[in-house]
Each structure stands twice: as C-alpha cells, then as structure tokens.
Design a protein around this motif. Structure first.
Motif, PDB file in Angstrom:
ATOM      1  N   GLY A 159      51.953  29.301  -6.513  1.00  0.00           N
ATOM      2  CA  GLY A 159      51.332  30.948  -6.556  1.00  0.00           C
ATOM      3  C   GLY A 159      50.778  31.481  -7.341  1.00  0.00           C
ATOM      4  N   ASP A 191      53.126  38.660  -8.916  1.00  0.00           N
ATOM      5  CA  ASP A 191      54.213  38.585  -8.347  1.00  0.00           C
ATOM      6  C   ASP A 191      54.860  39.837  -9.059  1.00  0.00           C
ATOM      7  OD1 ASP A 191      54.047  37.575 -10.428  1.00  0.00           O
ATOM      8  OD2 ASP A 191      55.293  35.631  -9.167  1.00  0.00           O
ATOM      9  N   PRO A 251      52.047  32.689  -2.359  1.00  0.00           N
ATOM     10  CA  PRO A 251      53.468  31.468  -2.248  1.00  0.00           C
ATOM     11  C   PRO A 251      53.148  30.320  -1.829  1.00  0.00           C
ATOM     12  CG  PRO A 251      53.140  32.586   0.504  1.00  0.00           C
ATOM     13  CD  PRO A 251      51.620  32.798  -0.242  1.00  0.00           C
ATOM     14  N   ARG A 253      50.317  29.778   5.141  1.00  0.00           N
ATOM     15  CA  ARG A 253      50.997  30.257   3.721  1.00  0.00           C
ATOM     16  C   ARG A 253      51.093  31.979   4.236  1.00  0.00           C
ATOM     17  NH1 ARG A 253      46.290  29.414  -0.376  1.00  0.00           N
ATOM     18  NH2 ARG A 253      47.527  27.590  -1.382  1.00  0.00           N
ATOM     19  N   GLN A 266      55.109  33.231   3.975  1.00  0.00           N
ATOM     20  CA  GLN A 266      54.989  34.576   3.024  1.00  0.00           C
ATOM     21  C   GLN A 266      56.137  35.764   3.623  1.00  0.00           C
ATOM     22  OE1 GLN A 266      51.287  37.339   3.079  1.00  0.00           O
ATOM     23  NE2 GLN A 266      52.341  38.967   1.595  1.00  0.00           N
ATOM     24  N   ASN A 324      59.465  34.336   3.442  1.00  0.00           N
ATOM     25  CA  ASN A 324      60.334  34.766   2.294  1.00  0.00           C
ATOM     26  C   ASN A 324      60.870  36.034   2.078  1.00  0.00           C
ATOM     27  OD1 ASN A 324      59.683  32.494   1.516  1.00  0.00           O
ATOM     28  ND2 ASN A 324      58.456  32.654   0.267  1.00  0.00           N
TER      29      ASN A 324
END
Length: 954
Positions: free
Chosen positions: A396, A450, A537, A573, A577, A580
């Motif tokens: 991450g 993040d 991610p 990825r 993302q 998520n």
C-alpha cells in the motif's frame, strides 16, 4: 486547461483518419494501462496515440493545437517525477521507430527517439565508444526520454550529459514546425519563419547575461548536476537563437517541443578498469576523500551510507558485521578506467596514495582490482540498494527516490542534515546513496498517501528538504531525474523570482497555448507534488511488491501488442482499487470502468501473455508476472472441469497424444497439397480467429517419425538424454533429427547416450503448466524426475534435454526446509551439455561465415545464454544474435495466438547478417516461429556442431 469533450471527439476522429484505428487508443482498460509510468503519480489519458515517425508527431501536434488539447509525450515511462502522465492526450513512441546512423568511425551517432539506451551502446561497442549519459535505467529508457530529462548516471557526471555531448537535433515545435539543426536549408528556412522567436530568445539571453547575480547563480548551479527547471545555462553558453533552442530542449521534459532525432558526440569506452569498495568510519572522512579524488580522472565514485549497506548486507560479497559498523559508516565504490594499461597503472598509484591517508578511518575494504566478477558483485551491491527498499516496503506504500546535489565542500553537511530530517519526520527506513564525485545524492524512502496525516508528513518533509538543499546549501533539488510534477512547486525557491520569471517567459515563447505537457516544470499550484498520487492497493502477494518502474518492459513480447508486465499489474491494482470502493450499480461511472477492466483483462493480460517469466530477470524486486498470469489461468481452470479431464487424459496417455499430434501435423501438410498452401492458410486463419484452432502457415514443420529409444547401454561415461516432446513431434529443419544429431555427437565424443525406455510417455509438464493446469503438470514432472533420477544413478551422470524450456522446467526443486533433500540430479539443456561435455572432447572446424543465433527465454533464465554463445563462438568467428528477447511462440501460442509471435518478431530481419540463409537456436517451437518471420530456416545449433565436429585423433 480544461478541454471540451467535443474537441476530444473531433481530435480522435481526425487522428483515426490520419493514423488508423490501431494507433489511436480509446479503450478504457488500455488507456489506463498505457497511462502508467514509474512515478508515484497517476492520470488516465482520454486518448493514447502511438507514433512511428516525425511526420506523425507533427500531425498530432497540429491537431492538438487546433482543438486546444493538452498533449504529453512518453518514451519508456521510466521517469520518476510525474513528467510523463496525462489526463488528455498521451503520445507514446512506438518501438517501430528505430532508425540510427553512425558517423566518423563511431565518433557520433544519430538516433531516433525510441531507441533504448543500452541498444545504442551495443551498436557503438564495436567502435570502442558509447553515449555519454548512463542512467541506471539505461536497459529500459529510450533516447527521447534520456534527452528530454537530461538524464545522466553513475559515470556521466556533468561533462558527458546530453547537454554537453549534443551535436544536433530534429525538433518539432508546438506550431508543428520541424527544425533540423544539422541541415543548413532547414535552419535558413527557420530563421525566416521564426525570426520573432529567435530574436526574443537572443534578447532574453542578453538580459540574463546582463544580470550578473543571475548569471553567477546559473554558473554555480551547472557546475553541479542540475535538472531543476529549464536549462538556463543555454542562455549563458550560447548567443545564436537556434543553438539556444537546441540546448533548451535538453531537460525540457516535453514542455517546449518534441525531440524527433538527436545526434550525440560519443565518448570512449575505456578497455582497462579496476574497481574497489572502501568503507570508512565516518561521513567526514569519506567526503574529504571524495574531494581529493575529484582532482583525478576517476570514472566513478558511488557513496552508500550505513543504512544503505544494511539494506544489501545479504549480498555474498558484503561483510557479515555491517550492523557493527559505526553509525556514520560510509562506503565508497571506486572505479578507475583508462584506454591502456600503462595509464591505468599510473592512475591507480595516484588513487592508492590518496587512500593511504585514510587507513586509520577504514572499517572494511576491497582494494582496487581488475577481477571482473568481483567488480560486478560490487556494482550489484550498489545497484541493489533502491531495490532493497522497494522489496521490503509495506503493502500500500509507494517507493520515493529523491535526487539532490551539493557542492563537494558541502557534501558531508548535506548528508548529515538529510539523516536528521529522516529522523525528524519518521522515515526510519530511508537510505542514501549516490554519485559522489558529482555531489549527487539519492535518498529512498517509503510513503503512504492514504490519510491526511501521511500527506501532511510528506509535505512537511519535502518543505524541509527543499529549504535545506536550495536555500541553506545552494544545491540542486533535482540533479538528474528531472523536475516533473514532483519538484515543480519548488522551482522558484531554487532559482529565485528572476530565474523563475525567465523560465516562464521561455515556456510562453515556445508554447503560447500551454498545450505541451502542462503542469510540468511550470506549475502555479504549491501542492502539485501531492496531487494525483497513485493508488497502490494490495491485490496479490505475487505482485504487490511491484514498484511500476518499467524495467521489465523491453523484454516483453506483447509490448505494444497488448500489455507489458507492469501494465498487467497496474490494471489488476486498479480493479482492486475500484472493488475497494463502496458503490452500487447506480454508480454508473465506477461500474462502467470496472466492467471495462474485467472484460478486457482476459485478452489483454491473460491470453496474450507468453508467461515465460523473462520479465523476472529484469525486475528489480524479482516479480515473475508470467507466474502470476499462470496462477490466474489455474484459477480459471478450476471452473472448467471438462478441460481438466481432457488434460488429465492427455497426460495419462501421452504416447497416444503425441502420436495424434504427429497425425495432425501430417494431415495439415496433406491438406496443403490438396487445397493449396495459401488457401489452407486463409481457411485456418478464419478458424483460428473464431475457434482458437492452430494456424497453418508456410513454415509449418513436418512430423517426426516416431519415438527414439535407447540401444544397448555400453560402458564408459554416460549421459541420460530426454528428447523433448517438441522434437519428438516436429521434425528438425535439417534431414537429421535432433536425436540423431545428439547421438552422432556423443559417438564422436565417446559418450554413451541413455534414453528412457518409456520416453513416449514422458514430458516435463510445461504444456499443462503454462495453461494453469498445475496438478497435471506436477504429476508429469514427478514421473519424469523419478525416471531420470534412476537412470542417472542418483545424479552420477548428467541429464540433458534438447530443448531449453524443458531443461528449465525440469531443474531440481530447491529444498524448502532443512529436513528436505535437494535432488542430486543435474539437468542440462543441450547448449550447456555441448559446451561443458562435448567441446572439450571434439575437434572443431571453426568458420569465418556469419552465425545468426537466437537465445531463447529459457536459455536466458538458465545462464544468460552464455553456454549457447560459447558454443557458437567455437563454431564461428562472426556470431550475431537476433536481438529479440522473446520470440513469443511460447510453446504452442505460435499456433493458437499467432499474433503474439508475429508481433514479437516484427523486427527480427533487421539483425540478420548479410547472406545468411540459416539461423540457429535450441528450442524447436521457437525455431518454427523464427523460420516463419525471419525469412530464413532456423534449426538446432547442435546440427552445426555435428557438421563441424570431428572426434579427436588419438
């Protein structure tokens, strides 16, 4: 700049008419993947245009100007600071743009922008010369990017960078005008058509020279390495407007125009070198030594702090007690080089005399040596530092590498101050290394973006770094990586208001509409360096360590056909993302993007991947994207029980499967006779596109005649031979089969060849492994291992396989724990076997005729191709290679996905030696594809060895 959707649509239509649909990419999954670069920033282009010539670039620029659309140029995408991304039009340099010209016995070389730097040096190697810039990414980065970023490197310093080794250039400006500075007519026409621009630049240069304070600042900055902002030294070093333009283009990052061709004055590649590594107890001693060494013509001095040394302490050449070194321990990797031994010896005496002054501070050392293996090991330590941080970072987070330069008198102070800032802001993993002779330091750390707190931490750290470097120590905030978005907010801080104002005027003069790579170098947003940060991610443990550097891309056969390893990972990825995010089907934009990714991924990423794992040999953190793709195929096979049953049956009845395959090969040739080869090729192409059936083509091989079995096993030295299923199904290009050839060679060498009795049932498992049928593949591997272990008498005799992919697949598994035993069997491919066991026993008739060689992916995995090259050089004094990293045939994909093989070999004929009618390799399927696309017949190199080998007379 905000562009109109209608303008973008009109631009896309115009470019599609001019360039064709294949070169204008609007598919979302492809746009996202192609928008990936090595920086920690992310923008998704609305349109990607693939260009293959200067004329095509002109058309793109003119059309973008007409519709007022921002356009960004991209070479290899290895840049680190966000200068090669776009949310508008991204222009990619096609690998098809590969023109070059060498002049004056290698003293200059004219280059298209898409040539990779390492290839240019291979072109220059026969002349004993190279280009001056030597960035760490030279195996991947392209000439256009090297020049546009003024990239330098470990041995380049300031003297040999693009600015100082520039001879001429072809430039396309924002208005579409093309200027060739090597052509007097082009220059004369330009002086008439652009008199206003030239006058303005010449007046601006005079104003800068009249400003004594700014002129002195420029002189100081460019005694250091400096790529922050535009190259204002062009305004001091040159009076003529065209020369100013030419030199301003270096390091302009695509914001002033496009470099369509560049001619470098080359530099000598010294033949004599010595390398050593010296670790000192404190920073001050190391930096004092660096200052003394700077007075000598030293090739390179690379610095590593203790944290950097700890990050690579696992290297075999490193001492075991690095942790016990003093806190300020600083290592210097020193390399000296000269054109002759006498000059090198003289320089070495001078260097050793200086080193002797610091013996009391020396903690550990490798004296200067001409041991090539040791030198490579020491350079691997230095090059492994950035990799080490990337490999152990938390999932991450992203890896950030900053790039500053200090005057040598300030180097020690700068290093200590940076260590203080690491501690102040909590970057405990940060390391420092760099090109010490130039005062150029890289520091690497990991960063999450993040949360607001993490972003604030990074902003505070960068503000402190900028003040330390630019204000306190008057150094360079960017020494060689370019400004990009990352350092754009700090350009004025480094250069002052007057220097920054000059840069703003330069941008306005070249690009009044502001369409060339906006936001890069000149950017009014003080927080530009924390905008558009790339999401990283967690997706899959196999790929999460990817730092998206792009070093894998040059060896990928599907590059520009579908995706590269970096792009496959980037898309996966992005899928994660989106997954998520909390969204419903009402969130149409998110759902649309997710759907586009998932639908496109099958062909773009999974089906079109050769999965040879060659990418892992270039990956700094060792990621095998091919293995990852195989794991995805395996998951898919779990939902296809019928295919799994068929695969299991074929493995359990492999003799029948092979026999049926030979029947199919014969049937294809019979059909060609009945229907005509061209008609059959058209029919099979239609069937292949619709049903995925094998494609027939003119280079389709003949069928082998049955399986070979052992004769009576004689005494003496033996070798266990496992003929590959490829060579058991497909006949060799020569009249004699590979099995017969190897038997002949062993007879001449006095070796007894032992072939398993049930060879028809044996296979290394690769046909199933590559398709994700892991259990079936494992079953066949174990079956083979049991038999070769028995026949080799528990490893007493070597085992040889005549196809390098099979040899690679059959390498004994390393023990996973102390309780397990490693396999005693030594499995060799035919090239290693011939080089090690046959050559010493045979008399070879060496020829002066050119020998054209293809080094397969598996040979590169096994030994870097060294055995094959050794064998080829024993046969001919003129060995050349196809310059193809991977042919893309990939087992059977050359039949079932022929577009991959065709794309991978589209340039293969360019490296063919004059008069060559036969090529050589060591994998039958690769040879089939090469024969189809190269214009010559490829066969096993063993055939040529047998032709030229004689048993030694007693």
């Amino acid at each position: 700049m905000s562009e109109s959707p209608k303008a973008m649509e009109a631009f896309i239509d115009a470019m599609t008419q001019v360039l064709g649909r294949e070169q204008v990419i609007t598919d979302y999954a492809l746009r996202y993947a192609l928008g990936t670069d090595a920086s920690f920033y992310r923008l998704t282009p609305q349109c990607v245009v693939l260009v293959k010539s200067a004329e095509q670039v002109q058309k793109v620029i003119l059309s973008a100007g007409e519709y007022k659309l921002p356009v960004t140029f991209r070479a290899a995408g290895t840049s680190l600071c966000g200068q090669a991304i776009s949310d508008s039009v991204l222009v990619l340099l096609s690998d098809d743009w590969q023109d070059y010209k060498v002049g004056e016995d290698g003293r200059w070389i004219s280059l298209s922008p898409s040539l990779v730097g390492a290839r240019v040096n291979r072109i220059l190697a026969p002349y004993g010369r190279k280009i001056g810039p030597d960035p760490a990414s030279i195996n991947s980065c392209k000439i256009g990017g090297i020049a546009a970023n003024n990239a330098s490197g470990m041995c380049c310093g300031v003297k040999h960078n693009s600015y100082h080794t520039l001879k001429d250039m072809v430039i396309i400006l924002a208005d579409g005008t093309c200027l060739d500075t090597a052509d007097e007519q082009s220059k004369a026409a330009f002086r008439q058509s652009h008199a206003e621009l030239l006058n303005a630049l010449e007046q601006l240069a005079q104003q800068v020279r009249d400003n004594q304070e700014l002129s002195e600042r420029i002189a100081h900055k460019y005694r250091l390495k400096n790529t922050t902002g535009y190259g204002l030294n062009a305004l001091v070093d040159h009076i003529d407007g065209i020369e100013i333009i030419k030199h301003l283009m270096i390091g302009s990052e695509g914001t002033l125009g496009f470099i369509a061709n560049i001619t470098y004055n080359t530099v000598v590649e010294p033949a004599f070198k010595r390398t050593g590594l010296f670790t000192f107890a404190d920073v001050d001693s190391a930096c004092a030594l660096i200052e003394q060494l700077s007075a000598l013509p030293i090739a390179a001095v690379e610095m590593l702090d203790k944290r950097a040394l700890l990050s690579v302490q696992g290297h075999a050449v490193m001492p075991q007690n690095v942790a016990d070194f003093p806190a300020e321990a600083t290592a210097l990797l020193i390399e000296i080089s000269e054109e002759n031994q006498q000059a090198l010896d003289k320089l070495m005496r001078s260097v050793n005399a200086i080193l002797a002054q610091y013996q009391e501070q020396l903690v550990h050392g490798y004296p200067l040596s001409d041991d090539a293996e040791l030198a490579q090991a020491l350079w691997n330590v230095r090059k492994g530092t950035f990799v080490a941080v990337g490999a152990v970072r938390d999932t991450g987070t992203t890896v950030i590498i900053e790039d500053v330069a200090f005057a040598l008198a300030d180097l020690s102070r700068g290093i200590k101050a940076l260590h203080h800032l690491f501690d102040k802001h909590g970057y405990k993993e940060a390391i420092i290394f760099g090109h010490a002779l130039a005062g150029n330091l890289h520091f690497v750390f990991t960063q999450a973006f993040d949360s607001p707190e993490q972003v604030q931490r990074y902003e505070a750290f960068m503000a402190d770094v900028a003040h330390l470097v630019a204000v306190e120590l008057k150094g360079s905030l960017k020494a060689e990586h370019g400004t990009g978005r990352n350092m754009a907010p700090f350009v004025a801080l480094e250069w002052g208001d007057d220097g920054y104002a000059v840069m703003q005027q330069i941008k306005q003069l070249f690009d009044a509409q502001g369409i060339l790579n906006p936001g890069v170098i000149i950017n009014a947003d003080p927080r530009a360096h924390v905008q558009h940060v790339k999401a990283m991610p967690a997706s899959d443990a196999q790929i999460d360590k990817c730092i998206e550097c792009g070093f894998c891309e040059p060896v990928c056969p599907s590059k520009e056909y579908t995706l590269t390893p970096r792009q496959r990972i980037s898309l996966k990825r992005h899928e994660q993302q989106l997954l998520n995010q909390e969204f419903t089907f009402k969130d149409k934009d998110v759902y649309r993007r997710l759907s586009a990714l998932q639908q496109g991924y099958q062909h773009l990423a999974i089906d079109s991947c050769a999965a040879t794992g060659l990418c892992a040999t270039r990956c700094p953190v060792g990621i095998d994207t091919g293995a990852y793709i195989k794991s995805l195929r395996a998951k898919q096979m779990g939902n296809k029980p019928v295919i799994t049953k068929i695969a299991t049956w074929s493995a359990n009845h492999f003799a029948m499967t092979s026999a049926l395959a030979r029947v199919g090969v014969r049937g294809a040739h019979l059909s060609a006779k009945l229907l005509g080869a061209q008609r059959l090729e058209r029919i099979s192409a239609q069937l292949q596109q619709r049903f995925g059936t094998p494609l027939y083509f003119s280079a389709w091989p003949k069928a082998q005649h049955g399986e070979q079995t052992s004769g009576q096993v004689m005494g003496g030295d033996k070798v266990v031979y496992v003929p590959s299923c490829g060579n058991r199904i497909f006949a060799n290009a020569t009249e004699q089969s590979v099995q017969q050839t190897l038997q002949s060679l062993c007879d001449k060498a006095g070796l007894t060849l032992v072939i398993p009795e049930k060879i028809a049932e044996l296979c290394c498992g690769m046909p199933w492994q590559s398709k994700g049928l892991t259990e079936v593949a494992t079953q066949k591997q174990q079956q083979l291992q049991e038999i070769i272990t028995q026949l080799s008498e528990q490893g007493r005799w070597p085992v040889v396989m005549d196809a390098s992919p099979c040899a690679l697949q059959s390498q004994p598994q390393k023990k996973q724990s102390q309780q397990e035993e490693s396999s005693p069997v030594r499995v060799l491919d035919s090239m290693s076997f011939a080089s090690e066991y046959l050559l010493p026993r045979l008399a070879i008739k060496r020829s002066e005729e050119p020998l054209w060689l293809h080094i397969t992916c598996s040979s590169q995995h096994l030994d870097g191709g060294s055995a094959m090259l050794n064998l080829a050089r024993a046969l001919s004094s003129k060995v050349s290679t196809t310059e193809v990293s991977c042919c893309g045939f990939a087992g059977d994909k050359g039949f079932t996905h022929p577009q991959l093989n065709e794309h991978a070999l589209r340039h293969v004929s360019a490296s063919k030696p004059r008069g060559c009618t036969v090529g050589y390799s060591n994998s039958r399927t690769c040879e089939i594809g090469l024969s189809r696309h190269s214009g010559v017949s490829f066969t096993s190199l063993l055939s040529l060895l047998d032709e030229r080998a004689l048993a030694p007379s007693n």
